[in-house]
Design an enzyme around this catalytic site. Structure first.
Site, PDB file in Angstrom:
ATOM      1  N   SER B 183      32.468 -37.710   5.205  1.00 23.10           N
ATOM      2  CA  SER B 183      32.739 -36.274   5.183  1.00 23.10           C
ATOM      3  C   SER B 183      32.879 -35.768   6.628  1.00 23.10           C
ATOM      4  O   SER B 183      33.583 -36.398   7.423  1.00 23.10           O
ATOM      5  CB  SER B 183      31.615 -35.569   4.420  1.00 23.10           C
ATOM      6  N   ASP B 436      38.174 -37.323  -5.032  1.00 32.38           N
ATOM      7  CA  ASP B 436      37.510 -36.434  -4.075  1.00 32.38           C
ATOM      8  C   ASP B 436      38.466 -35.353  -3.580  1.00 32.38           C
ATOM      9  O   ASP B 436      39.505 -35.660  -2.986  1.00 32.38           O
ATOM     10  CB  ASP B 436      37.032 -37.267  -2.882  1.00 32.38           C
ATOM     11  N   HIS B 461      33.429 -38.517  -3.499  1.00 33.75           N
ATOM     12  CA  HIS B 461      33.205 -38.305  -2.057  1.00 33.75           C
ATOM     13  C   HIS B 461      32.465 -39.489  -1.427  1.00 33.75           C
ATOM     14  O   HIS B 461      31.365 -39.820  -1.830  1.00 33.75           O
ATOM     15  CB  HIS B 461      32.400 -37.008  -1.905  1.00 33.75           C
TER      16      HIS B 461
END
Lengths: 506, 506
Positions: B183, B436, B461
Site C-alpha cells: 500500500s 484490490d 490488497h
C-alpha cells in the site's frame, strides 16, 4: 600540526567554501560583517554578443514542507533563436552559487551548439544568489531565512521550472531536456539527472567534484594538483612558493618587515601585525589555487583578467634558485601575485579581502559549506607547496555554529546523493580538466557505458563549457565533440521512447 | 452532481485519505476534535509467534533544513535469527501510516522467506505514526509541528537508518538491502529504490498506487473495481447496493425511519437527522471499499475479523430482486454490514465513526493527503455502485486549509517521483491484486525488464505480503515465488559488483 599561530579552522572553512572559487569568504571577520548587510550581486557583462530574455518564475520557498507557503521570483534566462519547435531539445543550465548572467556569459559551449542541436537555451538561477532571493534583502539576515538554501531545494526549483516550461511553452511538451553545469553547477546537473531522471534525459557535469566529501577522496589531493600545476610551469616555481610562507613569517616578525611587505605587495591596507601577515598568507594561498583553476590557454577574464597560461607567466617571476634571500624571494612572489591581480595594470593597490569576481555569492556558499556541502581539504607541505594543515571537522563545525547557528552534516551529501555508489544511474558525462584541482573530487573514470568520464589533460576548471578559442588544446576540442555526440544520442533515445501508456486494469 | 445535500468534499477527502484504509478520517467533525488530542496507537498482537528486537534510532526531525536541529526516536524492529553474516541480505520494510508492529505482524512473506534467503528483517516505523513521534504528544498539535510529516522526510529516515545499520552492525557492511512495503508502504519502497538506489538494490512494491495522482489515471477506476468485486460475488449484489443510497434517503426522511435505521443497523449512536443519515451512507461506502481491499480467500483479521471471501458472505445477504421494499433492501444492507463489523459476534452495537483497525494513523494520513498525497477519486453511479460525485480539487483544498492551515500541491508527487515516466529506474516489482481497488493506481504492466508488474487476479490488497495459507489461490503462490526469484537475482547482482574504486587522478 605546524603553524600553531594560524587559525586553521578559518583556513579550512575557506578552502571548503570555494566551490567555484569564492575564496573571499576566508576572511571570517569580513564575512561576519557581511552577514547582515549582503547586497545583490552585480551583473557581469560579457564580450560575446548574446541575446536572451530575462524571466521570473514563482517558486515555493519550501518544496519539502507546507507550513512556509510563500513564494519568490526565480530568475531564468531564455534564448530560443535556434530552437526547432515542436520538440527541439532544451539545454538547461543548472545555475550555481552566483549571478546567473555571469554563468550564462561564461558558458559559450551552450551558445555555440544551440544552432546545430536546434536547441533552446535556459539558464536557471540558483535560489539565494543573484536576483533570486527568497526573502529579498532579508534572505541572509539569519539562519531562519537561510533555512531554504539547500541543494535539494535548488534541484526541486529546477524540476518545477522545467515542468512548468514544458506544460506552458507551445512546442516544448515533448522536448527532451539536458542539464548542464560547471563546478557546483556541474554537481547539480549530475544530481539532477540522478534524482529527476524523468525530467532530464541526461547531464553534462563539468569539473564537478561530486566526490569531494568526507571519506570519498583523500583530502590532500586537491592541493597536490595545484602544486603540480606550478611545478610543471616553470623552474623551481612550486619550491619557491613552498619557501615563501617561512619567508613571510621571518620578514613579518619586525615592524619594518611588515612595512616592507605592505609596500612590496602594494597592499591597499598596510599590514599591522602578525594576524595581518597570516591573512596575507591565506590570500596568497587562495591566489595560487585560483590560478590553478583558471590556467586557461588563452587570455581570459573569468575570476580576474589574465594572460594565456597564467601560471607560466606567474612562474617566470619565481624561476630562481632557492638560495635567494627572503626579500628577494618575496619580491618574486609579489610580482607573481600582481600577474593575477593587476594584469591589466588598472589596480592602484591590492586588496587582500578579495580574490575573484564579485559575481559569485561567497556568503551563500559558505552557508552551504557549513551545512551540506562539507568538502574536506588538507595540506601536508610535502606533496603540496602549502603549510601543513589537517582537516579538523569539529573545529570547522564549531566555527559554522558561531557564524550561522547551524552545524554541518558531514555524511548527508553521501547519503542523499550516493557518494561513490552511483552505478545504477545513467546518461551523465563527467568532464574534468587535468590542471583543475577540483578534478581531485571528480569522477575521472567511466563507471558504466552511460556514466562516462572525459578527461581534458590540458584543461583547467570547466574549460569545455567555455567559448571555443583558436588556442584551445586538442583535448578540449575532442571533449566538446564527444559531449555533443552524447547529447544527440540522448535526444535520439528520448525520441524513440513510446508515449506514456495510459492503460489501466479495472 | 446529484445529492446536493451531501458534503462532497469531506467525502472526497475521505476517499483520498484512506491509503491502506483509514476511512475513519471521513468524519470531519470527529477528525477535528482529534487534532489536538491524538493518542499513540495501540499495538496489535498477531497470532503467529514471531520474535524481534524493538530498537530506537535518533533521527533528525528535518533532513532538508538546518534550523530545526532536534531529533526524535524512530522505532524499528529487527529479527536476525536467520541472518547469514557477513553479507547476508537485509529485507527492509518501509513502514507506512501506522504502528510498525502491526505491519510487522501482517507481513508474513518476510518471515517466511528469511531462512531461505539468510536474511535479516528490519521493519522501520514511519515518522508521526506509532511510537515515532517527532514532537511526542505535540506532534499533531498544529501545522508547525506537522511540517515534517512528508514522504521525502520518511524516505530520508530510511536512508539514514540503513546507512547507520550497515556501518555499525558487524557483518552488515556488504549486505544488500531490499525494500518491501504494501500500500503506501509499497509506494515508499518503490520511491526509495528510485531516489536512493545506492542504498537498496531493489524493491517490492505491493499494491502500491504510485499513479493514483492527478492526471495519471481516471479518478473513476478505483470505485469501478470495488463495484466489480461485488458484482461478481453474488446475484444482484452491486445493484442492490446501488439502490440502497436512495432507500436510505427515503427512509431517513422521517423520524420513525431514522429510528428504524438506527435499530436495524444496531447503531451505538442513533441517527437524529439528515446529516447523520449522510454519515451513515459514507460509513457504508467505506465499508464496501474496505471489504474490496480485504476480500481474502481465508479467514483473516486485517482491518476487522472476517470470514473467507467476505464479499461472497456479504452478498448472500443482498441476493434478492431489486423489486423489494426500501425496508427489505436496507435489512439486507444491515445484515451485510454486520458481516464486516460483527463477524465474531462480539459487537453489541456498530460505531459509524470507525471502519477499521486503530493501528492505522488516520489523522496523519489525512494530513499527508492534504499536502503531497493528493489522490483523486470520483464516482458516476453508473460504472460504479455509489452516488455520483466529482473530484473537486478546489473544495478539497479549502477543506484542507480549514483543517490544517495548509494547501495540497496537486502536481508535486508527480514532479518529485516521476509519475508515469519512471522507465530509467530499475529493480522494482509492482505487484497488484485484481480484486484490490488500489490496483487502479498501480503499475499493472511491465515497464522494462527490471521494472516489472505481477498481477494476482484473485488477490485483494497486498495479499502476496501476507502469510501463506492453504487457501491461497495459485496466482499468489506463483507471485511470491517469482518475487523471491527476483530478490535472489538482485542479491547476486550486488555480489558481483566490484568494490567501489578509490582511484583518483592527481
Amino acid at each position: 600540526m605546524i603553524a600553531g599561530d594560524r587559525t586553521p579552522v578559518s583556513d579550512r572553512a575557506a578552502a571548503t567554501c570555494i566551490l567555484a572559487l569564492c575564496f573571499v569568504c576566508l576572511h571570517v571577520t569580513a564575512l561576519k560583517s557581511q552577514l547582515f548587510t549582503r547586497q545583490a550581486e552585480l551583473t557581469y557583462s560579457a564580450e560575446p554578443p548574446i541575446s536572451y530574455k530575462t524571466l521570473y518564475f514563482d517558486q515555493k520557498i519550501d518544496h519539502f514542507g507546507f507550513l512556509e507557503d510563500g513564494t519568490f521570483k526565480q530568475r531564468y534566462l531564455v534564448a530560443d533563436k535556434h530552437w526547432k519547435k515542436p520538440g527541439g531539445p532544451i539545454l538547461f543550465y543548472t545555475g550555481n552559487e552566483g549571478d546567473i548572467t555571469w554563468f550564462c556569459n561564461n558558458t559559450g559551449f551552450m551558445w555555440e551548439n544551440a544552432e546545430e542541436l536546434g536547441a533552446m537555451l535556459v539558464f536557471a538561477e540558483h535560489r539565494y544568489y543573484g536576483e533570486s532571493l527568497p526573502f529579498g534583502q532579508d534572505s541572509y539576515s539569519d539562519s531562519r531565512h537561510l533555512n531554504y538554501l539547500t541543494t535539494e531545494q535548488a534541484l526541486a526549483d529546477f524540476a518545477v521550472l522545467i515542468q512548468n516550461l514544458k506544460s506552458t511553452l507551445p512546442g516544448a511538451q515533448q522536448s527532451p531536456v539536458i542539464a548542464l553545469g560547471g563546478s557546483y553547477g556541474g554537481m547539480l546537473a549530475a544530481w539532477f539527472r540522478m534524482k529527476y531522471p524523468h525530467i532530464v534525459v541526461g547531464a553534462l557535469a563539468s569539473s564537478a567534484p561530486i566526490w569531494q566529501f568526507p571519506g570519498m577522496v583523500p583530502c590532500e589531493d586537491f592541493n597536490k594538483i595545484v602544486t603540480q600545476d606550478f611545478a610543471k610551469s616553470g623552474y623551481n616555481c612550486d619550491t619557491n612558493i613552498r619557501k615563501s610562507w617561512k619567508a613571510i613569517n621571518n620578514v613579518s616578525a619586525s615592524e619594518s618587515g611588515l612595512q616592507w611587505l605592505s609596500e612590496e605587495f602594494s597592499l591597499c591596507t598596510p599590514l599591522k601585525n602578525k594576524n595581518d601577515a597570516i591573512s596575507l598568507k591565506n590570500w596568497l594561498e587562495e591566489t595560487w589555487v585560483n590560478l590553478a583553476m583558471v590556467d586557461y590557454p588563452y587570455e581570459a577574464n573569468f575570476l580576474e583578467p589574465l594572460p594565456r597560461w597564467p601560471i607560466q607567466v606567474v612562474c617566470k617571476h619565481l624561476s630562481f634558485d632557492s638560495s635567494v634571500s627572503d626579500y628577494q624571494l618575496l619580491h618574486g612572489i609579489s610580482q607573481a601575485a600582481k600577474v593575477y591581480y593587476n594584469y591589466t595594470g588598472s589596480s592602484s593597490c591590492l586588496n587582500t579581502s578579495r580574490t575573484a569576481t564579485s559575481s559569485l555569492g561567497a556568503l551563500g556558499w559558505t552557508y552551504q559549506a557549513c551545512t551540506e556541502m562539507v568538502m574536506p581539504m588538507c595540506t601536508d607541505g610535502v606533496q603540496d607547496m602549502f603549510e601543513p594543515e589537517e582537516w579538523n571537522f569539529q573545529a570547522f563545525s564549531d566555527e559554522c555554529h558561531a557564524w550561522f547557528g547551524v552545524r554541518p552534516r558531514a555524511d548527508w551529501a553521501g547519503t542523499v546523493f550516493g557518494g561513490k555508489e552511483i552505478a545504477s544511474h545513467s546518461n551523465i558525462i563527467f568532464s574534468n580538466g587535468g590542471l583543475d584541482p577540483w578534478a581531485a573530487g571528480g569522477v575521472t573514470y567511466n563507471i558504466t557505458d552511460s556514466l562516462v568520464s572525459i578527461m581534458i589533460p590540458d584543461g583547467a576548471h570547466h574549460l569545455d563549457l567555455r567559448y571555443s578559442n583558436d588556442l584551445d588544446p586538442p583535448s578540449v576540442r575532442a571533449a566538446r565533440l564527444l559531449e555533443v555526440k552524447y547529447f544527440k544520442d540522448w535526444i535520439k533515445q528520448a525520441g524513440k521512447k513510446p508515449p506514456a501508456l495510459q492503460k489501466n486494469v479495472a
